[in-house]
Motif scaffolding. Sequence first.
Motif, PDB file in Angstrom:
ATOM      1  N   ALA A  23     -13.952   5.611   2.965  1.00  0.00           N
ATOM      2  CA  ALA A  23     -13.468   4.835   1.822  1.00  0.00           C
ATOM      3  C   ALA A  23     -12.930   3.474   2.237  1.00  0.00           C
ATOM      4  CB  ALA A  23     -12.381   5.623   1.090  1.00  0.00           C
ATOM      5  N   TYR A  24     -12.768   3.236   3.531  1.00  0.00           N
ATOM      6  CA  TYR A  24     -12.136   2.005   3.992  1.00  0.00           C
ATOM      7  C   TYR A  24     -13.029   1.158   4.892  1.00  0.00           C
ATOM      8  CZ  TYR A  24      -8.093   4.725   2.516  1.00  0.00           C
ATOM      9  OH  TYR A  24      -7.225   5.501   1.802  1.00  0.00           O
ATOM     10  N   ALA A  25     -14.081   1.735   5.485  1.00  0.00           N
ATOM     11  CA  ALA A  25     -14.893   0.977   6.444  1.00  0.00           C
ATOM     12  C   ALA A  25     -16.332   1.450   6.420  1.00  0.00           C
ATOM     13  CB  ALA A  25     -14.320   1.113   7.859  1.00  0.00           C
ATOM     14  N   ASP A  26     -17.229   0.566   6.795  1.00  0.00           N
ATOM     15  CA  ASP A  26     -18.645   0.909   6.932  1.00  0.00           C
ATOM     16  C   ASP A  26     -18.822   1.919   8.066  1.00  0.00           C
ATOM     17  OD1 ASP A  26     -21.638   0.068   6.461  1.00  0.00           O
ATOM     18  OD2 ASP A  26     -21.335  -0.025   8.632  1.00  0.00           O
ATOM     19  N   PRO A  27     -19.705   2.913   7.906  1.00  0.00           N
ATOM     20  CA  PRO A  27     -19.860   3.946   8.955  1.00  0.00           C
ATOM     21  C   PRO A  27     -20.226   3.380  10.316  1.00  0.00           C
ATOM     22  CG  PRO A  27     -20.971   4.619   6.942  1.00  0.00           C
ATOM     23  CD  PRO A  27     -20.536   3.204   6.731  1.00  0.00           C
ATOM     24  N   LEU A  28     -21.151   2.408  10.349  1.00  0.00           N
ATOM     25  CA  LEU A  28     -21.562   1.834  11.634  1.00  0.00           C
ATOM     26  C   LEU A  28     -20.422   1.037  12.264  1.00  0.00           C
ATOM     27  CD1 LEU A  28     -23.651   1.241  13.786  1.00  0.00           C
ATOM     28  CD2 LEU A  28     -24.555  -0.602  12.345  1.00  0.00           C
ATOM     29  N   ASP A  29     -19.721   0.250  11.457  1.00  0.00           N
ATOM     30  CA  ASP A  29     -18.612  -0.549  11.991  1.00  0.00           C
ATOM     31  C   ASP A  29     -17.517   0.346  12.566  1.00  0.00           C
ATOM     32  OD1 ASP A  29     -19.988  -2.753  11.158  1.00  0.00           O
ATOM     33  OD2 ASP A  29     -18.817  -3.050   9.329  1.00  0.00           O
ATOM     34  N   PHE A  30     -17.166   1.397  11.838  1.00  0.00           N
ATOM     35  CA  PHE A  30     -16.099   2.286  12.306  1.00  0.00           C
ATOM     36  C   PHE A  30     -16.520   3.028  13.567  1.00  0.00           C
ATOM     37  CE2 PHE A  30     -14.114   6.526  12.347  1.00  0.00           C
ATOM     38  CZ  PHE A  30     -12.783   6.148  12.475  1.00  0.00           C
ATOM     39  N   THR A  31     -17.765   3.514  13.596  1.00  0.00           N
ATOM     40  CA  THR A  31     -18.242   4.233  14.777  1.00  0.00           C
ATOM     41  C   THR A  31     -18.246   3.338  16.004  1.00  0.00           C
ATOM     42  OG1 THR A  31     -19.652   5.615  13.361  1.00  0.00           O
ATOM     43  CG2 THR A  31     -20.150   5.600  15.706  1.00  0.00           C
ATOM     44  N   ALA A  32     -18.693   2.096  15.835  1.00  0.00           N
ATOM     45  CA  ALA A  32     -18.709   1.155  16.965  1.00  0.00           C
ATOM     46  C   ALA A  32     -17.292   0.879  17.463  1.00  0.00           C
ATOM     47  CB  ALA A  32     -19.389  -0.138  16.548  1.00  0.00           C
ATOM     48  N   ALA A  33     -16.359   0.675  16.551  1.00  0.00           N
ATOM     49  CA  ALA A  33     -14.982   0.339  16.940  1.00  0.00           C
ATOM     50  C   ALA A  33     -14.312   1.504  17.654  1.00  0.00           C
ATOM     51  CB  ALA A  33     -14.182  -0.063  15.707  1.00  0.00           C
ATOM     52  N   ALA A 196     -20.080  -4.780   4.301  1.00  0.00           N
ATOM     53  CA  ALA A 196     -18.845  -5.220   3.665  1.00  0.00           C
ATOM     54  C   ALA A 196     -17.704  -5.144   4.676  1.00  0.00           C
ATOM     55  CB  ALA A 196     -18.538  -4.346   2.454  1.00  0.00           C
ATOM     56  N   PRO A 197     -16.808  -6.088   4.650  1.00  0.00           N
ATOM     57  CA  PRO A 197     -15.679  -6.050   5.591  1.00  0.00           C
ATOM     58  C   PRO A 197     -14.799  -4.837   5.321  1.00  0.00           C
ATOM     59  CG  PRO A 197     -15.312  -7.727   3.915  1.00  0.00           C
ATOM     60  CD  PRO A 197     -16.723  -7.247   3.737  1.00  0.00           C
ATOM     61  N   PRO A 198     -14.136  -4.317   6.361  1.00  0.00           N
ATOM     62  CA  PRO A 198     -13.264  -3.152   6.156  1.00  0.00           C
ATOM     63  C   PRO A 198     -12.104  -3.489   5.230  1.00  0.00           C
ATOM     64  CG  PRO A 198     -12.961  -4.081   8.344  1.00  0.00           C
ATOM     65  CD  PRO A 198     -14.139  -4.777   7.747  1.00  0.00           C
ATOM     66  N   ARG A 199     -11.665  -2.480   4.492  1.00  0.00           N
ATOM     67  CA  ARG A 199     -10.545  -2.665   3.578  1.00  0.00           C
ATOM     68  C   ARG A 199      -9.255  -2.385   4.331  1.00  0.00           C
ATOM     69  NH1 ARG A 199     -10.365   1.051  -1.627  1.00  0.00           N
ATOM     70  NH2 ARG A 199      -9.149   2.406  -0.262  1.00  0.00           N
ATOM     71  N   PRO A 200      -8.400  -3.393   4.503  1.00  0.00           N
ATOM     72  CA  PRO A 200      -7.160  -3.175   5.262  1.00  0.00           C
ATOM     73  C   PRO A 200      -6.307  -2.086   4.614  1.00  0.00           C
ATOM     74  CG  PRO A 200      -7.560  -5.516   4.883  1.00  0.00           C
ATOM     75  CD  PRO A 200      -8.540  -4.771   4.028  1.00  0.00           C
ATOM     76  N   ASP A 201      -5.930  -1.137   5.430  1.00  0.00           N
ATOM     77  CA  ASP A 201      -5.123  -0.028   4.933  1.00  0.00           C
ATOM     78  C   ASP A 201      -4.497   0.674   6.140  1.00  0.00           C
ATOM     79  OD1 ASP A 201      -4.833   1.731   2.222  1.00  0.00           O
ATOM     80  OD2 ASP A 201      -4.823   3.032   3.984  1.00  0.00           O
ATOM     81  N   PRO A 202      -3.290   1.183   5.998  1.00  0.00           N
ATOM     82  CA  PRO A 202      -2.677   1.914   7.115  1.00  0.00           C
ATOM     83  C   PRO A 202      -3.512   3.105   7.577  1.00  0.00           C
ATOM     84  CG  PRO A 202      -1.021   1.371   5.482  1.00  0.00           C
ATOM     85  CD  PRO A 202      -2.341   1.002   4.885  1.00  0.00           C
ATOM     86  N   TYR A 203      -4.261   3.740   6.644  1.00  0.00           N
ATOM     87  CA  TYR A 203      -5.070   4.900   7.058  1.00  0.00           C
ATOM     88  C   TYR A 203      -6.204   4.485   7.981  1.00  0.00           C
ATOM     89  CZ  TYR A 203      -7.463   9.345   6.992  1.00  0.00           C
ATOM     90  OH  TYR A 203      -8.032  10.535   7.379  1.00  0.00           O
ATOM     91  N   LEU A 204      -6.760   3.284   7.776  1.00  0.00           N
ATOM     92  CA  LEU A 204      -7.822   2.807   8.659  1.00  0.00           C
ATOM     93  C   LEU A 204      -7.300   2.632  10.080  1.00  0.00           C
ATOM     94  CD1 LEU A 204     -10.669   1.758   9.129  1.00  0.00           C
ATOM     95  CD2 LEU A 204      -9.902  -0.495   8.340  1.00  0.00           C
TER      96      LEU A 204
END
Length: 285
Positions: A23-33, A196-204
């Motif tokens: 709900a906060y980040a693209d799957p590829l972006d989050f996996t890479a990070a 889409a850029p990640p949505r800033p959130d403490p959960y991210l």
Amino acid sequence: MVALGLLSLIWGYNFVVMKEVLAYADPLDFTAARTLLGALALFAYAAITRRAMPLPPWRLMVPVGLLQTALFSLLIQWALIGADAGRTVVVVYSMPFWLAGLAALLLGETLGRARLLAMALAGAGLLAILRPWEPGAISPSGLTLALLAGLVWALAAVILRRAPRGRGQTLLSLTAWQLLLGAVVLCVAALLRPSAPPRPDPYLAWALFYGSVLATGLAWALWLYILDSLTAAGAGFSTLLVPVVGLLASWFQLGERPDAFASLGIGLILAGLLAFGVVGWQRSR
């Protein structure tokens, strides 16, 4: 026992974290990070403990890094887009059965009747979960990707079994370097693919910390400790707790209550995993 319990909790709950972070980040972006941060965490652990980290042979590091880190991690994250976390963790952790089949075909290892029966139980469970007879059940998303993730993981394990390691090579250094290679590939793919850029959130921020430092860095250190303390069969048997934790966590936190078919399939897979692990443990004794 403490290491086994902590590892099962970390890896099992990680499927819930990976599901909610969509709900906060693209799957590829989050996996890479998280993969890049996890690799850096392992190198930091090696530096703190003053362990040597020799570069593994490229013929071993490249295929394992591409399969076990890049493709495997990405398949799981994409699978969670179209499937619930509970069923995904069960399908992914049916990997020991695919590994046994590939080992029989490529390494000449024998299975025996007891293991074949256990694999038949798990196969029936997978059919009950995937339900290929229903329209649209077999699609390039969801549990089909989770099934492919298990196959990719097993193929990487076979490559590790067949390829010789370099002099002075440790499991920690091999894991860290192949993780770094896979992270670089994922980062390049994330930069080339617009999202889409990640949505800033403490959960991210929490999900990045959990997925990298805990689920990758600390969990791999625990796994290496377990491998040093137990037999290979005993260590593999310990992973049976991971899908149980994932199922319970997804049920309580995400409300993913499985239907009758899914419950039957999950039960058959867990029964097959248990039987498979018991046979391996008895053989090791």
